[in-house]
Design an enzyme around this catalytic site. Structure first.
Site, PDB file in Angstrom:
ATOM      1  N   CYS A   1      27.831  64.865   0.489  1.00  0.00           N
ATOM      2  CA  CYS A   1      27.479  64.698  -0.951  1.00  0.00           C
ATOM      3  C   CYS A   1      28.514  63.766  -1.696  1.00  0.00           C
ATOM      4  CB  CYS A   1      27.238  66.174  -1.516  1.00  0.00           C
ATOM      5  SG  CYS A   1      28.681  66.978  -1.467  1.00  0.00           S
TER       6      CYS A   1
ATOM      7  N   GLU B   1      36.273  68.736   2.295  1.00  0.00           N
ATOM      8  CA  GLU B   1      36.770  67.508   1.562  1.00  0.00           C
ATOM      9  C   GLU B   1      38.061  67.469   1.493  1.00  0.00           C
ATOM     10  OE1 GLU B   1      35.617  67.725  -2.345  1.00  0.00           O
ATOM     11  OE2 GLU B   1      35.832  70.196  -2.599  1.00  0.00           O
TER      12      GLU B   1
ATOM     13  N   ASN C   1      34.645  61.928  -1.285  1.00  0.00           N
ATOM     14  CA  ASN C   1      35.604  61.238  -2.392  1.00  0.00           C
ATOM     15  C   ASN C   1      36.818  62.124  -2.284  1.00  0.00           C
ATOM     16  OD1 ASN C   1      32.968  60.465  -3.385  1.00  0.00           O
ATOM     17  ND2 ASN C   1      32.857  62.193  -4.972  1.00  0.00           N
ATOM     18  N   ASP C   2      36.831  63.341  -2.121  1.00  0.00           N
ATOM     19  CA  ASP C   2      38.326  63.882  -1.703  1.00  0.00           C
ATOM     20  C   ASP C   2      38.724  63.896  -0.425  1.00  0.00           C
ATOM     21  OD1 ASP C   2      39.269  65.085  -4.417  1.00  0.00           O
ATOM     22  OD2 ASP C   2      37.501  66.522  -4.366  1.00  0.00           O
TER      23      ASP C   2
ATOM     24  N   HIS D   1      36.023  61.027 -11.540  1.00  0.00           N
ATOM     25  CA  HIS D   1      34.958  61.891 -11.909  1.00  0.00           C
ATOM     26  C   HIS D   1      33.886  61.070 -13.338  1.00  0.00           C
ATOM     27  CE1 HIS D   1      36.554  65.061  -9.815  1.00  0.00           C
ATOM     28  NE2 HIS D   1      35.354  65.267  -9.453  1.00  0.00           N
TER      29      HIS D   1
HETATM   30  C1  PEP Z   1      33.631  64.854  -3.194  1.00  0.00           C
HETATM   31  O1  PEP Z   1      35.030  65.187  -3.273  1.00  0.00           O
HETATM   32  O2  PEP Z   1      33.349  64.233  -2.428  1.00  0.00           O
HETATM   33  C2  PEP Z   1      32.655  65.623  -4.131  1.00  0.00           C
HETATM   34  C3  PEP Z   1      31.232  65.502  -4.053  1.00  0.00           C
HETATM   35  O3  PEP Z   1      33.028  66.279  -4.951  1.00  0.00           O
HETATM   36  P1  PEP Z   1      33.830  65.663  -6.503  1.00  0.00           P
HETATM   37  O4  PEP Z   1      33.531  64.345  -6.580  1.00  0.00           O
HETATM   38  O5  PEP Z   1      33.048  66.698  -7.596  1.00  0.00           O
HETATM   39  O6  PEP Z   1      35.260  66.154  -6.335  1.00  0.00           O
HETATM   40 MG    MG Z   2      35.471  66.775  -4.473  1.00  0.00          MG
END
Ligand code: PEP
Ligand code: MG
Length: 578
Positions: free
Chosen positions: A503, A432, A455-456, A190
């Site tokens: 996203c 995710e 990402n997750d 993050h």
């Molecule tokens: C993700 O996990 O891809 C996401 C967009 O959420 P974050 O990066 O805030 O965990």
């Molecule tokens: Mg996430």
């Protein structure tokens, strides 16, 4: 001059003096100095003692400390800082071993602390903690790492730290913080995401940078190639100044496509939305050519403050965002606290596995008052524009049902109070987790849209901590396993005829754009600074190219092969991005 290679997480070049922060667990390397420098180091040590004692005295006065226990602790620390024999020991070490002040301080105090811990008497052995505290206070002086320095900056700096929390990063003043470099971290941590949002060049996973750098050293951050250069020579500085100019020109050229649509050469329209953490970023999304907000990470409302935001504060943030995009989608993700954000530092005992713990929607479902406060504010703001709600980290259908039930409760409360809201507000989930991806066809029946959080999804599919530099080479959103899950989600959304966007940071990577389009994605939500670059790629390709590329990629089973194929394909289209 020292060159370090890490992971590039936020593009751009910066050249500025270093400011080392947050090194609560200092590991000071032994560094020899020339005999002629010894007096300078002795003076630095003396100054540090004086400044630390002054700081403590000020702190005592400021806080009007009344508790005798705390007064006693301050008194012990001050006594140590004023102890001549301690200072003599340190200056003797600088002279006899020709070492830096920080090394002498660290070695001397750690030796005293370790002698204390060996004493059987509990009272004395516990004093070791005080010694470590004094060590940290002195080192903060020597390394120029006082927290206030970051809050009251007056000159441009590069922040160097072992690791930074998203909260710290979000608090940086962009006017002065020109670059970031950390020992720890990964591409989708993050902190990296925040750096990218703020447009600050950043490199992470530098492993031992904090051990080789000193406060005030000149540092070059090359956020495009993941390189950090400490104390560069004149030639390198000139070379980088030139490179930085070229890069800015490239970015400037891209700015000119802001008004142009994101359409492929053969006429397929792609929607580009922005990911934001703060309402004032909505304006940046607009400036960079974004057409809405595809992910508003609202948990950032909770960071940097001691208490939870009120309903009014939530509402104001959403109203401010939707004011920029009045007739465009603004997808508000309900708070995704936990894991690396917020909850651990507030817990009495940290969770052993926070990324697999009480995070995100799970945390909300156990903190209903907090959750309802946010939902009320979102619903109230929903009359101001096209606001949509998105639940994060859904892993099963019950969680979605529960979240929707709570939303209905809040709607009923508003009905009773005759407060207006959009009764047909669109509800979506982030896909995710592998479980959500595998259950996508079922989940799709109960939502209006999916947003794939790569990402997750990558971290949970590959069992690789997204923020851990030790396993960062294993983390890849184009691993064939991840791609198969993404394909499933896209197909299931298509079959159920619900909207779908991507996203995660994958959507901000120019190299992955063609693949996503070829896999069927038509809406991408990404870091605002990357919108022009991604748009440029979209405008340079045909859907036929993308489909062919995706077909080839989905037939490959090695991540390396896929990554290199994609890099080469993109390099041909946008060589300046490399
Ligand atoms: C993700 O996990 O891809 C996401 C967009 O959420 P974050 O990066 O805030 O965990
Ligand atoms: Mg996430």
């Amino acid at each position: 001059m020292e060159i370090k290679k890490g992971i590039a997480v936020s593009p751009g070049i910066s050249i500025a003096k270093s400011l080392i922060i947050d090194s609560e667990d200092y590991r000071i390397p032994r560094r020899s100095i020339k005999p002629s420098q010894r007096m300078i180091e002795v003076q630095r040590a003396r100054n540090a003692f004086r400044a630390a004692a002054d700081e403590l005295t000020r702190l005592e006065a400021d806080q009007k400390i009344e508790q005798q226990k705390i007064k006693d602790i301050f008194a012990v620390h001050l006594r140590f800082l004023r102890d001549r024999s301690l200072r003599k020991k340190i200056t003797d070490l600088i002279h006899s071993e020709s070492v830096t002040a920080e090394y002498a301080v660290s070695v001397t105090l750690r030796e005293i602390a370790s002698n204390f811990t060996r004493v059987k008497d509990a009272y004395i052995s516990e004093r070791a903690a005080d010694i470590y505290d004094i060590e940290r206070r002195l080192l903060r002086q020597l390394l120029g790492s006082k927290r206030e320095d970051v809050e009251h900056l007056t000159e441009e700096v590069t922040i160097v730290a072992r690791e930074l929390s998203p909260t710290q990063t979000a608090g940086f003043n962009k006017k002065f913080v020109k670059g970031l470099a950390t020992d720890a971290g990964g591409r989708t941590s993050h902190t990296a995401i925040v750096a990218r949002s703020l447009g600050i060049p950043a490199v992470v996973a530098l492993e031992d940078l904090t051990e080789i750098i000193r406060g005030g050293d000149i540092v070059i951050i090359d956020g495009n190639r993941g390189i950090v250069i400490v104390n560069p020579d004149e030639g390198t500085i000139r070379q980088y100044e030139e490179y930085s100019r070229e890069f800015l020109e490239f970015e400037h050229r891209l700015d000119t496509i802001r008004e142009k649509p994101a359409v492929t050469r053969d006429g397929t329209k792609i929607t580009l939305w922005g990911n934001i953490e703060f309402p004032d970023e909505a304006e940046i999304v607009l400036q960079r050519g974004g057409e809405g907000i595809g992910l508003y990470r609202t948990e950032f409302l909770y960071l940097n403050r001691p208490s939870e935001p009120t309903e009014a504060e939530h509402y104001e943030a959403y109203a401010e965002t939707v004011d920029v995009f009045k007739h465009r989608p603004v997808i508000i993700r309900t708070v995704d606290l936990g894991a690396d954000k917020y909850t651990q530092s507030r817990r009495f005992a940290p969770e052993p596995n926070p990324f697999l713990g009480l995070r995100s929607i799970r945390f909300c479902l156990q903190n209903l008052m907090m959750f309802k406060t946010q939902l009320r504010a979102i619903l109230r703001a929903s009359v101001l524009g096209d606001i949509r709600i998105m639940f994060p980290l859904i892993t099963n259908i019950q969680e979605l049902m529960q979240a929707k039930m709570i939303l209905r409760d809040v709607m009923e409360d508003l009905d009773e109070e005759s407060i207006n809201y959009n009764k047909d507000i669109e509800i979506g989930i982030m896909v995710e987790t592998p479980s959500a991806a595998l259950m996508a066809s079922t989940l799709a029946r109960d939502v209006n849209f999916f947003s794939i959080g790569t990402n997750d999804l990558t971290q949970y599919t590959l069992a690789v901590d997204r923020g851990n530099e030790l396993v960062s080479t294993l983390y890849s959103s184009v691993d064939p396993a991840v791609l198969r899950l993404i394909r499933t989600v896209i197909q299931d959304a298509y079959k159920a005829q619900i909207d779908l966007s991507v996203c995660g940071e994958m959507a901000s990577e120019p190299e992955y754009v063609m693949l996503l389009l070829g896999m069927g994605v038509r809406t991408i939500s990404l870091a605002p600074p990357m919108i022009p670059e991604v748009k440029q790629i979209i405008r340079s390709v045909t859907m036929t190219d993308c489909n062919n590329l995706a077909r080839k990629i989905l037939g490959m089973n090695s991540e390396r092969q896929i990554a290199s194929f994609l890099r080469n394909a993109t390099r041909k289209i946008l060589p300046e991005a490399f």
